[in-house]
Design a protein around this motif. Structure first.
Motif, short mmCIF file in Angstrom:
data_model
loop_
_atom_site.label_atom_id
_atom_site.label_comp_id
_atom_site.label_asym_id
_atom_site.label_seq_id
_atom_site.Cartn_x
_atom_site.Cartn_y
_atom_site.Cartn_z
N ARG A 66 3.83 -8.80 5.94
CA ARG A 66 4.45 -7.58 5.44
C ARG A 66 3.40 -6.49 5.34
N TYR A 67 3.85 -5.25 5.47
CA TYR A 67 2.94 -4.12 5.33
C TYR A 67 2.62 -3.92 3.87
N VAL A 68 1.37 -3.88 3.56
CA VAL A 68 0.92 -3.65 2.19
C VAL A 68 0.18 -2.32 2.17
N GLU A 69 0.66 -1.42 1.33
CA GLU A 69 0.01 -0.11 1.23
C GLU A 69 -1.34 -0.27 0.56
N PRO A 70 -2.32 0.44 1.07
CA PRO A 70 -3.63 0.37 0.40
C PRO A 70 -3.56 1.04 -0.97
N ALA A 71 -4.44 0.62 -1.84
CA ALA A 71 -4.48 1.20 -3.19
C ALA A 71 -4.87 2.67 -3.09
N PRO A 72 -4.29 3.51 -3.94
CA PRO A 72 -4.63 4.93 -3.87
C PRO A 72 -6.10 5.17 -4.26
N ARG A 73 -6.67 6.14 -3.61
CA ARG A 73 -8.06 6.51 -3.91
C ARG A 73 -8.03 7.54 -5.04
#
Length: 98
Positions: A66-73
């Protein structure tokens, strides 16, 4: 069940072909070493097939990747914020995220 039965049928055919030459060769000699070895190999093959069929346990459904969004910077910046009471500005440290 169909897969197990076909595997057993193939195993029995292989065991039969492995035992037949040993029986023909040992006709004049009464040494049953070839038959014992062939029986051990056949038992190992059949046991492996049955054990594998039991361990398999049927179809399994596995979720794909599944696509996992990267953590926000995020970082902290000092920004001017309007004061509610007198209309002036003051500086506050604010967390900013992309």
């Amino acid at each position: 069940m169909k897969r197990i039965m076909s595997s057993l049928l193939i195993a029995m055919a292989l065991v039969g072909s492995a035992i037949q030459p040993a029986a023909a060769r040992d006709r004049h000699h009464h040494d049953d070493t070839g038959r014992i070895i062939a029986g051990g190999v056949a038992a190992g093959v059949v046991g492996g097939l049955i054990g594998g069929a039991i361990a398999n346990g049927g179809p399994r459904y596995v979720d794909g990747p599944r696509y996992v969004e990267p953590a926000p910077r995020c970082w902290y910046e000092d920004r001017d914020v309007r004061n509610r009471y007198d209309g002036g500005y003051h500086t506050e440290t604010v967390r900013v995220c992309e």
